[in-house]
Design an enzyme around this catalytic site. Structure first.
Site, PDB file in Angstrom:
ATOM      1  N   MET A  30      41.698  37.341  17.439  1.00 44.73           N
ATOM      2  CA  MET A  30      43.026  37.922  17.698  1.00 44.73           C
ATOM      3  C   MET A  30      42.854  39.366  18.166  1.00 44.73           C
ATOM      4  O   MET A  30      43.753  40.190  18.021  1.00 44.73           O
ATOM      5  CB  MET A  30      43.892  37.852  16.446  1.00 44.73           C
ATOM      6  CG  MET A  30      44.137  36.400  16.013  1.00 44.73           C
ATOM      7  SD  MET A  30      45.666  36.168  15.122  1.00 44.73           S
ATOM      8  CE  MET A  30      45.371  37.159  13.678  1.00 44.73           C
ATOM      9  N   HIS A  37      33.172  40.689  14.437  1.00 49.36           N
ATOM     10  CA  HIS A  37      33.347  39.817  15.613  1.00 49.36           C
ATOM     11  C   HIS A  37      32.082  39.818  16.469  1.00 49.36           C
ATOM     12  O   HIS A  37      31.715  38.794  17.040  1.00 49.36           O
ATOM     13  CB  HIS A  37      34.524  40.303  16.471  1.00 49.36           C
ATOM     14  CG  HIS A  37      35.852  40.221  15.782  1.00 49.36           C
ATOM     15  ND1 HIS A  37      36.510  41.329  15.297  1.00 49.36           N
ATOM     16  CD2 HIS A  37      36.639  39.160  15.498  1.00 49.36           C
ATOM     17  CE1 HIS A  37      37.649  40.955  14.745  1.00 49.36           C
ATOM     18  NE2 HIS A  37      37.759  39.651  14.850  1.00 49.36           N
ATOM     19  N   LYS A 149      33.777  34.615   6.056  1.00 44.95           N
ATOM     20  CA  LYS A 149      34.655  35.371   5.152  1.00 44.95           C
ATOM     21  C   LYS A 149      35.989  34.636   4.974  1.00 44.95           C
ATOM     22  O   LYS A 149      36.531  34.567   3.881  1.00 44.95           O
ATOM     23  CB  LYS A 149      34.909  36.783   5.680  1.00 44.95           C
ATOM     24  CG  LYS A 149      35.757  37.605   4.706  1.00 44.95           C
ATOM     25  CD  LYS A 149      35.976  39.013   5.164  1.00 44.95           C
ATOM     26  CE  LYS A 149      37.001  39.133   6.227  1.00 44.95           C
ATOM     27  NZ  LYS A 149      38.362  38.754   5.804  1.00 44.95           N
TER      28      LYS A 149
END
Ligand code: PAF
Length: 311
Positions: A30, A37, A149
């Site tokens: 997102m 990331h 996570k």
């Protein structure tokens, strides 16, 4: 680095790459990309010839419109980060592209999404699995990478891919951590200095349970108590859940553990030092394996990274 904004164009591109025998890895995001990331991109690179990243702030997975509207939009920095990490293609759909006028078709994984985060975020996982299905149909990836996570999200996406017969291997990528153990998350930037200091209790709670396991403790309640004692050391922490669950089904575990168990935490901290106003919700988890009497889960060693750091 190529940019594509429509599903039709991306599908044509995927068909051409597949016909040429190249493997595609998709990293759905997102945006507001951070080092966590980047590690997903690294994992993707190890499994495919091409790494494609999607950046789409999915309105369907936000429970509160304020959260959606306040979600950080940092497209220029995100594109720079992707470029620097050698991403081959970025998919940047507009809202109408994925949710056309009159949209009414949803993908929902039923049981796995009820407990833990699903209990306090009704509709969240339905939004996730719906958008991820659409991304899979658009990018036609061979593999897709998600962070460990967000364990429940990873489990729900895996289940969805299996149940619907998507020809995609869903891969979990280990959690990256700050030097003190705090799991990297886009939400960490909202923690004030005091809350940031206290937020380390999540990692300490996981470690406490892990140490109790390594010392021979097998009773679920005792392992949870070890974690809860650590959480209680942070006066600002409001525990939403601290639970031991079956890693496959997410069913609650009790009594002596004889197979791997997921220890999952969600804790809220006040964003402001005075404790009023918005709260920041953090999650973390660890797989505990009583058969090995040591921790599994493969979290990488703590690394010191500033959340502001960009590649
Ligand atoms: O983990 C996220 O960032 C999102 O839930 C995802 C998987 C990109 C779907 O919008």
């Amino acid at each position: 680095m190529e940019r594509i904004a429509t599903t039709r164009e991306l599908q044509a591109r995927a068909d051409a790459e597949r016909a040429a025998g190249r493997r595609i890895a998709l990293v759905p995001t997102m945006g507001a990309l951070h080092a966590g990331h980047r590690s997903l991109v690294e994992t993707a690179r190890a499994h495919a010839d091409l790494v494609w990243v999607s950046i789409f702030v999915n309105p369907a997975q936000f429970n509160e419109s304020a959260d959606f509207e306040g979600y950080p939009a940092e497209l220029d920095a995100d594109l720079e980060a992707c470029e620097a990490d050698g991403v081959d293609l970025v998919f940047l759909p507009k809202r109408e592209e994925l949710y056309p006028e009159g949209f009414q078709t949803w993908v929902e994984v039923e049981d796995l999404t009820q407990p833990l985060c699903g209990a306090s975020r009704p509709g969240h996982f339905r939004g996730v699995t719906t958008v991820v299905s659409k991304l899979f149909l658009a990018a036609k990836p061979h593999v897709a990478v998600f962070g460990e996570k967000d364990y429940q999200q990873l489990a729900a996406v895996r289940r969805m891919a299996r149940d619907l017969g998507f020809d995609v291997e869903v891969i979990g990528s280990p959690t990256l951590r700050e030097a003190d153990g705090l799991a990297l998350s886009s939400r960490n930037v909202h923690l004030g200095p005091e809350a940031r200091r206290q937020a380390v209790v999540l990692a300490r709670a996981l470690e406490a349970a892990e140490h109790a396991l390594a010392a021979g403790e097998r009773d679920a309640a005792a392992l949870l108590a070890a974690a809860q004692i650590e959480l209680a050391k942070a006066p600002g922490a409001e525990v939403e859940y601290c639970e031991l669950r079956c890693p496959e089904t997410l069913a609650t575990l009790a009594g002596p553990l004889c197979a791997p168990a997921l220890l999952a935490l969600a804790v809220h901290f006040p964003a402001d030092p005075d404790g009023r106003g918005a709260r920041v919700r953090l999650i973390d988890n660890r797989l505990l394996d009583p058969r090995e009497a040591r921790v599994r889960g493969g979290d990488r060693a703590p690394i010191a990274i500033s959340l502001e750091e960009r590649p």
